[in-house]
Design a protein around this motif. Sequence first.
Motif, mmCIF file in Angstrom:
data_model
loop_
_atom_site.group_PDB
_atom_site.id
_atom_site.type_symbol
_atom_site.label_atom_id
_atom_site.label_comp_id
_atom_site.label_asym_id
_atom_site.label_seq_id
_atom_site.Cartn_x
_atom_site.Cartn_y
_atom_site.Cartn_z
ATOM 1 N N ARG A 40 0.268 4.334 -2.395
ATOM 2 C CA ARG A 40 0.087 5.763 -1.932
ATOM 3 C C ARG A 40 0.937 6.786 -2.307
ATOM 4 O O ARG A 40 0.765 7.940 -2.285
ATOM 5 C CB ARG A 40 0.053 5.688 -0.169
ATOM 6 C CG ARG A 40 -1.243 5.030 0.317
ATOM 7 C CD ARG A 40 -1.105 5.374 1.826
ATOM 8 N NE ARG A 40 -2.516 4.491 2.172
ATOM 9 C CZ ARG A 40 -2.431 3.548 2.913
ATOM 10 N NH1 ARG A 40 -1.080 2.871 3.667
ATOM 11 N NH2 ARG A 40 -3.215 2.924 3.824
ATOM 12 N N GLU A 82 -8.688 -5.189 5.701
ATOM 13 C CA GLU A 82 -9.320 -4.444 5.014
ATOM 14 C C GLU A 82 -10.459 -3.689 5.740
ATOM 15 O O GLU A 82 -10.628 -2.503 5.303
ATOM 16 C CB GLU A 82 -9.963 -5.450 3.724
ATOM 17 C CG GLU A 82 -9.129 -5.643 2.744
ATOM 18 C CD GLU A 82 -8.151 -6.838 3.140
ATOM 19 O OE1 GLU A 82 -8.415 -7.354 4.186
ATOM 20 O OE2 GLU A 82 -7.565 -7.475 2.278
ATOM 21 N N VAL A 95 -17.754 0.553 3.065
ATOM 22 C CA VAL A 95 -17.062 -0.464 3.042
ATOM 23 C C VAL A 95 -17.548 -1.681 3.932
ATOM 24 O O VAL A 95 -17.673 -2.842 3.331
ATOM 25 C CB VAL A 95 -15.483 -0.370 3.606
ATOM 26 C CG1 VAL A 95 -14.642 -1.251 3.744
ATOM 27 C CG2 VAL A 95 -14.806 0.961 2.509
ATOM 28 N N PHE A 119 -5.180 4.491 -6.726
ATOM 29 C CA PHE A 119 -6.045 3.454 -6.750
ATOM 30 C C PHE A 119 -5.861 2.648 -7.923
ATOM 31 O O PHE A 119 -5.777 1.615 -7.802
ATOM 32 C CB PHE A 119 -7.484 4.300 -6.902
ATOM 33 C CG PHE A 119 -8.325 3.322 -7.445
ATOM 34 C CD1 PHE A 119 -8.929 2.979 -8.893
ATOM 35 C CD2 PHE A 119 -9.163 2.163 -6.481
ATOM 36 C CE1 PHE A 119 -9.799 2.261 -9.147
ATOM 37 C CE2 PHE A 119 -9.935 1.374 -6.881
ATOM 38 C CZ PHE A 119 -10.320 1.390 -8.316
ATOM 39 N N LEU A 128 -10.844 -0.595 2.950
ATOM 40 C CA LEU A 128 -10.648 -0.976 1.461
ATOM 41 C C LEU A 128 -11.633 -2.203 1.292
ATOM 42 O O LEU A 128 -11.790 -3.305 1.910
ATOM 43 C CB LEU A 128 -9.107 -1.303 1.479
ATOM 44 C CG LEU A 128 -7.937 -0.525 1.634
ATOM 45 C CD1 LEU A 128 -6.754 -1.370 1.708
ATOM 46 C CD2 LEU A 128 -8.331 0.356 0.473
ATOM 47 N N GLN A 176 -15.185 2.437 -4.641
ATOM 48 C CA GLN A 176 -13.873 2.704 -4.626
ATOM 49 C C GLN A 176 -13.080 2.478 -3.547
ATOM 50 O O GLN A 176 -13.521 3.045 -2.351
ATOM 51 C CB GLN A 176 -13.575 4.205 -5.380
ATOM 52 C CG GLN A 176 -13.621 4.324 -6.806
ATOM 53 C CD GLN A 176 -12.026 5.055 -7.296
ATOM 54 O OE1 GLN A 176 -11.189 5.042 -6.461
ATOM 55 N NE2 GLN A 176 -12.084 5.347 -8.423
ATOM 56 N N ALA A 177 -11.802 1.847 -3.588
ATOM 57 C CA ALA A 177 -10.997 2.054 -2.329
ATOM 58 C C ALA A 177 -10.671 3.590 -2.122
ATOM 59 O O ALA A 177 -10.165 4.196 -3.044
ATOM 60 C CB ALA A 177 -9.738 1.193 -2.417
ATOM 61 N N LYS A 178 -10.516 3.925 -0.690
ATOM 62 C CA LYS A 178 -9.821 5.093 -0.765
ATOM 63 C C LYS A 178 -8.504 4.984 0.356
ATOM 64 O O LYS A 178 -8.582 4.479 1.342
ATOM 65 C CB LYS A 178 -10.763 6.095 0.415
ATOM 66 C CG LYS A 178 -12.180 6.403 -0.267
ATOM 67 C CD LYS A 178 -13.285 6.506 1.102
ATOM 68 C CE LYS A 178 -14.558 6.132 0.343
ATOM 69 N NZ LYS A 178 -15.423 5.905 1.279
ATOM 70 N N LEU A 179 -7.552 5.214 -0.499
ATOM 71 C CA LEU A 179 -6.217 4.843 -0.024
ATOM 72 C C LEU A 179 -5.645 5.755 1.201
ATOM 73 O O LEU A 179 -5.226 6.893 0.999
ATOM 74 C CB LEU A 179 -5.162 4.600 -1.055
ATOM 75 C CG LEU A 179 -5.092 3.215 -1.772
ATOM 76 C CD1 LEU A 179 -4.563 3.187 -3.076
ATOM 77 C CD2 LEU A 179 -4.752 2.184 -0.950
ATOM 78 N N LEU A 208 0.966 -1.371 -0.093
ATOM 79 C CA LEU A 208 0.136 -0.101 -0.037
ATOM 80 C C LEU A 208 0.889 1.313 -0.106
ATOM 81 O O LEU A 208 0.517 2.294 -0.546
ATOM 82 C CB LEU A 208 -0.863 0.087 1.261
ATOM 83 C CG LEU A 208 -1.890 -0.992 1.144
ATOM 84 C CD1 LEU A 208 -2.870 -0.978 2.532
ATOM 85 C CD2 LEU A 208 -2.814 -1.205 -0.099
ATOM 86 N N LEU A 253 -3.107 0.108 -6.764
ATOM 87 C CA LEU A 253 -3.597 -0.969 -5.901
ATOM 88 C C LEU A 253 -4.424 -1.723 -6.908
ATOM 89 O O LEU A 253 -4.297 -3.153 -6.860
ATOM 90 C CB LEU A 253 -4.889 -0.258 -5.020
ATOM 91 C CG LEU A 253 -5.522 -1.129 -4.053
ATOM 92 C CD1 LEU A 253 -4.449 -2.246 -3.421
ATOM 93 C CD2 LEU A 253 -6.583 -0.653 -2.916
#
Lengths: 240, 231
Positions: free
Chosen positions: A68, A136, B204, A77, A141, B228-231, A64, A80
């Motif tokens: 990032r 997650e 989520v 995104f 996530l 959408q994933a929020k990183l 990650l 990932l």
Amino acid sequence: MCTLEKRGDFFILTLTGENDDHRLSPTLIAAVLSALREARSQATRGSVLITTSQGKFFSNGFDLGWARSAATPSDAFLRLHQMVESFRPIVAELISLPMPTVAVVQGHAAAAGFGLALSHDYVFMRSDRGVLYMSEVDLGLPFPDYFSVLFRAKLGSIAARRDVLLRGTKVRGAEAVKLGIVDGAYDGEEKVKGAGMQLAEKLASRKWNGEIYKEIRKSLYPELCAILGLEVDKPALSKL
Amino acid sequence: MCTLEQRSNLFILTLTGNNQHRLSPTLIAAILSALRQVKSVATSGSVLITNSKGKFFSNGLDLPWALAAGCRVKALSRLSQMVESLVSFPIPTISVVQGHAAAAGFVLALSHDYMLMREDRGVLYMSEIDLGGCLPDYFTVLFRAKIGSGLARRDVVLGGRKVRGREAVEMGIVDGVWGGEERLGEAAVELAERLGARKWDGEVYQKMREGLYPELCVVLGAVTGRIQAKL
């Protein structure tokens, strides 16, 4: 990154680096995939794959940090997503490997690292150290589609699935055995590696036909095969 | 009918009134409204606790209404909206079964993420087999989704077994039992606080629950799009 060692009947895949948390970066993913394909190409009756790692972590999931560090959030995104999509063939490869597979989880296994372990036929872990953790829900996530299917396929207990996936419980060895997530938990790195080797020897001595083994394994997990795009063939009936 | 109380990050929905907390159109509407309210103000760290008072958690559908000509389908469809709302709730949910939970009442309790029950009082009971009523599809899908043991499902749904607290734990139906209403209530609050402290992202969490119970979400029409994933 990782090494593949042939020791008699065994293929020993090791994620390397004592101080590493063995993040599944694009490089490591590519290396593991390449090693699995190498093992497949050399498979014979009696072959067994043992996957293990070094140090405090089995694997701490996708990289990650790399994601990032991208220039923009949308690039993050995409990074990932790239790792998610390139890890998919690893799960597919393990589910269709023409030999029994054993994961020896000598340290923490989180997120995709937990998924990597769970993609093996047998999983051993340490009872004195290390947790299994689907991070997650805590990281916010969402799961890739094939993760949910993998966990539904491999975790028989509904309560275990809820605790692991929805509650993000950090599961230690003894509990993992109780919940039916792993096949055994052992005190200390030597004992867990020993248990892995001992099981591998027993499996190897059965001298199973790899193609048949693979098809039978796939038939156990039809939903997982479907989402991974693996066809479930019925091999021709052998000499009956 | 029902009350909704907020206690810092906890939302406490309580079934009130005297009619064994039978799920009538009015009660179902009240519950749906309360759930919508919670949804609109919930934040990460919020938790829903659903409880009841007295001898019954809920004794199922209001039968005269449900059995009236043409009403059974409507009743079950109204009920399915309630189940759908809970199954797609953006925060953790806990049902506190302090008394009997039968038929649709059992379904209401089972629609929560965690189910706690009294050890010393109350049974879980799917009465349909004894009453000669069929189960709508989402009932059976809910039982298959939430209760892992095939034998337990058979005993409950096909055998009309009345399951007491300890048994419910052994059968994998509830997460724990406590002696007495007070201790049960405290256990629920304690669990809620532990879950709330994780401060999960609602979108989520909802998506993850959907991944756990895909068949149930499909049959209830509760499938959401990719997030959408929020990183």
